[in-house]
Design a protein around this motif. Structure first.
Motif, PDB file in Angstrom:
ATOM      1  N   SER A  33      65.513  36.126   7.009  1.00 61.37           N
ATOM      2  CA  SER A  33      66.256  36.654   8.163  1.00 61.37           C
ATOM      3  C   SER A  33      67.673  36.102   8.269  1.00 61.37           C
ATOM      4  CB  SER A  33      65.487  36.387   9.457  1.00 61.37           C
ATOM      5  OG  SER A  33      65.322  34.992   9.636  1.00 61.37           O
ATOM      6  N   ASP A  34      67.982  34.988   7.596  1.00 55.65           N
ATOM      7  CA  ASP A  34      69.332  34.427   7.629  1.00 55.65           C
ATOM      8  C   ASP A  34      70.170  34.850   6.426  1.00 55.65           C
ATOM      9  OD1 ASP A  34      68.929  33.054  10.031  1.00 55.65           O
ATOM     10  OD2 ASP A  34      67.991  31.377   8.987  1.00 55.65           O
ATOM     11  N   SER A  35      69.630  35.708   5.573  1.00 56.72           N
ATOM     12  CA  SER A  35      70.343  36.159   4.385  1.00 56.72           C
ATOM     13  C   SER A  35      70.735  37.620   4.552  1.00 56.72           C
ATOM     14  CB  SER A  35      69.478  35.992   3.139  1.00 56.72           C
ATOM     15  OG  SER A  35      69.119  34.644   2.964  1.00 56.72           O
ATOM     16  N   GLU A  36      71.616  38.063   3.689  1.00 55.46           N
ATOM     17  CA  GLU A  36      72.062  39.452   3.726  1.00 55.46           C
ATOM     18  C   GLU A  36      72.318  39.935   2.312  1.00 55.46           C
ATOM     19  OE1 GLU A  36      76.268  39.586   5.396  1.00 55.46           O
ATOM     20  OE2 GLU A  36      75.807  37.460   5.692  1.00 55.46           O
ATOM     21  N   GLY A  37      72.551  41.222   2.175  1.00 54.97           N
ATOM     22  CA  GLY A  37      72.917  41.748   0.872  1.00 54.97           C
ATOM     23  C   GLY A  37      71.929  42.733   0.304  1.00 54.97           C
ATOM     24  N   LEU A  38      71.956  42.834  -1.025  1.00 55.11           N
ATOM     25  CA  LEU A  38      71.196  43.827  -1.769  1.00 55.11           C
ATOM     26  C   LEU A  38      69.690  43.634  -1.601  1.00 55.11           C
ATOM     27  CD1 LEU A  38      71.239  46.151  -3.869  1.00 55.11           C
ATOM     28  CD2 LEU A  38      71.120  44.380  -5.628  1.00 55.11           C
ATOM     29  N   LEU A  39      69.036  44.706  -1.233  1.00 60.46           N
ATOM     30  CA  LEU A  39      67.583  44.727  -1.120  1.00 60.46           C
ATOM     31  C   LEU A  39      67.104  45.979  -1.838  1.00 60.46           C
ATOM     32  CD1 LEU A  39      65.005  43.479   0.137  1.00 60.46           C
ATOM     33  CD2 LEU A  39      65.363  45.013   2.082  1.00 60.46           C
ATOM     34  N   ILE A  40      66.187  45.809  -2.770  1.00 60.77           N
ATOM     35  CA  ILE A  40      65.639  46.944  -3.512  1.00 60.77           C
ATOM     36  C   ILE A  40      64.423  47.467  -2.769  1.00 60.77           C
ATOM     37  CG2 ILE A  40      64.518  47.670  -5.646  1.00 60.77           C
ATOM     38  CD1 ILE A  40      66.105  45.517  -7.091  1.00 60.77           C
ATOM     39  N   LEU A  41      64.423  48.781  -2.547  1.00 56.85           N
ATOM     40  CA  LEU A  41      63.282  49.464  -1.936  1.00 56.85           C
ATOM     41  C   LEU A  41      62.805  50.521  -2.916  1.00 56.85           C
ATOM     42  CD1 LEU A  41      64.808  49.983   1.616  1.00 56.85           C
ATOM     43  CD2 LEU A  41      63.172  48.239   0.933  1.00 56.85           C
ATOM     44  N   THR A  42      61.509  50.584  -3.130  1.00 57.46           N
ATOM     45  CA  THR A  42      60.969  51.545  -4.088  1.00 57.46           C
ATOM     46  C   THR A  42      59.572  51.966  -3.679  1.00 57.46           C
ATOM     47  OG1 THR A  42      60.494  51.942  -6.436  1.00 57.46           O
ATOM     48  CG2 THR A  42      60.058  49.731  -5.607  1.00 57.46           C
ATOM     49  N   THR A  43      59.135  53.078  -4.239  1.00 57.51           N
ATOM     50  CA  THR A  43      57.747  53.498  -4.084  1.00 57.51           C
ATOM     51  C   THR A  43      56.969  53.199  -5.361  1.00 57.51           C
ATOM     52  OG1 THR A  43      58.313  55.726  -4.830  1.00 57.51           O
ATOM     53  CG2 THR A  43      58.274  55.355  -2.438  1.00 57.51           C
ATOM     54  N   ASN A  44      57.656  52.745  -6.401  1.00 59.75           N
ATOM     55  CA  ASN A  44      57.029  52.463  -7.687  1.00 59.75           C
ATOM     56  C   ASN A  44      56.433  51.053  -7.662  1.00 59.75           C
ATOM     57  OD1 ASN A  44      56.528  51.712 -10.402  1.00 59.75           O
ATOM     58  ND2 ASN A  44      57.980  53.256 -11.114  1.00 59.75           N
ATOM     59  N   LYS A  45      55.119  50.985  -7.678  1.00 58.35           N
ATOM     60  CA  LYS A  45      54.437  49.692  -7.561  1.00 58.35           C
ATOM     61  C   LYS A  45      54.574  48.825  -8.817  1.00 58.35           C
ATOM     62  CE  LYS A  45      51.027  51.477  -4.266  1.00 58.35           C
ATOM     63  NZ  LYS A  45      51.910  51.366  -3.183  1.00 58.35           N
ATOM     64  N   GLU A  46      55.013  49.395  -9.930  1.00 55.08           N
ATOM     65  CA  GLU A  46      55.161  48.640 -11.181  1.00 55.08           C
ATOM     66  C   GLU A  46      56.462  47.842 -11.246  1.00 55.08           C
ATOM     67  OE1 GLU A  46      54.232  50.776 -14.856  1.00 55.08           O
ATOM     68  OE2 GLU A  46      53.514  52.411 -13.570  1.00 55.08           O
ATOM     69  N   VAL A  47      57.434  48.163 -10.414  1.00 52.55           N
ATOM     70  CA  VAL A  47      58.753  47.556 -10.535  1.00 52.55           C
ATOM     71  C   VAL A  47      58.707  46.035 -10.348  1.00 52.55           C
ATOM     72  CG1 VAL A  47      61.089  47.467  -9.571  1.00 52.55           C
ATOM     73  CG2 VAL A  47      59.971  49.658  -9.912  1.00 52.55           C
ATOM     74  N   THR A  48      57.998  45.537  -9.366  1.00 53.61           N
ATOM     75  CA  THR A  48      57.921  44.087  -9.152  1.00 53.61           C
ATOM     76  C   THR A  48      57.386  43.401 -10.402  1.00 53.61           C
ATOM     77  OG1 THR A  48      57.556  44.381  -6.790  1.00 53.61           O
ATOM     78  CG2 THR A  48      56.953  42.254  -7.716  1.00 53.61           C
ATOM     79  N   GLN A  49      56.315  43.925 -10.944  1.00 53.83           N
ATOM     80  CA  GLN A  49      55.718  43.358 -12.150  1.00 53.83           C
ATOM     81  C   GLN A  49      56.705  43.389 -13.317  1.00 53.83           C
ATOM     82  OE1 GLN A  49      52.724  41.959 -12.166  1.00 53.83           O
ATOM     83  NE2 GLN A  49      52.633  41.508 -14.333  1.00 53.83           N
ATOM     84  N   LEU A  50      57.356  44.514 -13.521  1.00 53.90           N
ATOM     85  CA  LEU A  50      58.291  44.660 -14.634  1.00 53.90           C
ATOM     86  C   LEU A  50      59.516  43.769 -14.472  1.00 53.90           C
ATOM     87  CD1 LEU A  50      58.135  48.546 -14.996  1.00 53.90           C
ATOM     88  CD2 LEU A  50      57.290  46.876 -16.658  1.00 53.90           C
TER      89      LEU A  50
END
Length: 188
Positions: A33-50
């Motif tokens: 909550s004290d940080s800002e900037g780029l946040l990746i949002l996706t519906t692809n559940k494989e992205v975190t793993q990859l």
């Protein structure tokens, strides 16, 4: 804003943004909550793993304002790896990081409650290849510099590039994978 869609406490959430998120959208590499900037949002559940569990480490770059003037010796310690507390009395030596002192970007908007621009401070650009819990804050804190502002500016080649707070940019999935330097999954 909290980088999630649901919360048990009344806070501003991603769903409050002026954007129709598809069902199943989730955040990758959350920001506190004290940080800002780029946040990746996706519906692809494989992205975190990859992205974070594969064999190749992926870079994350942060623009960081710390209290006080940082010396060359302290900068060198950040670059070569500094011990950070991970829990209780357990410490971890952070991997060497690319760290450089930079000027405050002229286009960076002030943050409410931010210290005056002429207060003793140092702006750093820190690129990590790992992501321990609150790692940047712990790294600079271990060297007696308090993190006053933390902005994630990129993950690999996916960068903020002028996005304003709360703004959402949709990317073609092939471009998304290419900018993150991860292989696009092929279906068998």
């Amino acid at each position: 804003m909290v980088s999630q869609f649901v919360s048990s406490v009344p806070v501003r959430l991603l769903g409050d943004l002026d954007f129709e998120f598809p069902e199943g959208t989730h955040a990758i590499g959350r920001l506190d909550s004290d940080s800002e900037g780029l946040l990746i949002l996706t519906t692809n559940k494989e992205v975190t793993q990859l992205l974070f569990c594969g064999g190749k480490p992926h870079t994350r770059t942060y623009l960081v304002r710390v209290k006080g003037r940082m010396t060359a010796n302290t900068l060198k310690r950040l670059q070569t790896g500094v011990p950070i507390r991970i829990s209780g009395d357990d410490y971890y030596i952070a991997k060497p990081a690319h760290v450089e002192i930079v000027e405050r970007p002229a286009t960076l908007p002030d943050r409410p409650g931010e210290l005056p621009i002429d207060a003793p401070q140092t702006w750093l650009l820190i690129t990590l290849t790992e992501g321990k819990y609150h790692q940047v804050r712990k790294m600079v804190g271990a060297l007696k510099h308090r993190c006053q502002r933390l902005i994630r500016v990129s993950i690999e080649n996916l960068a903020l590039e002028g996005l304003q707070p709360g703004e959402v940019r949709e990317l073609n999935e092939h471009v998304f994978f290419q900018q993150l330097n991860i292989l696009y999954p092929t279906k068998n």
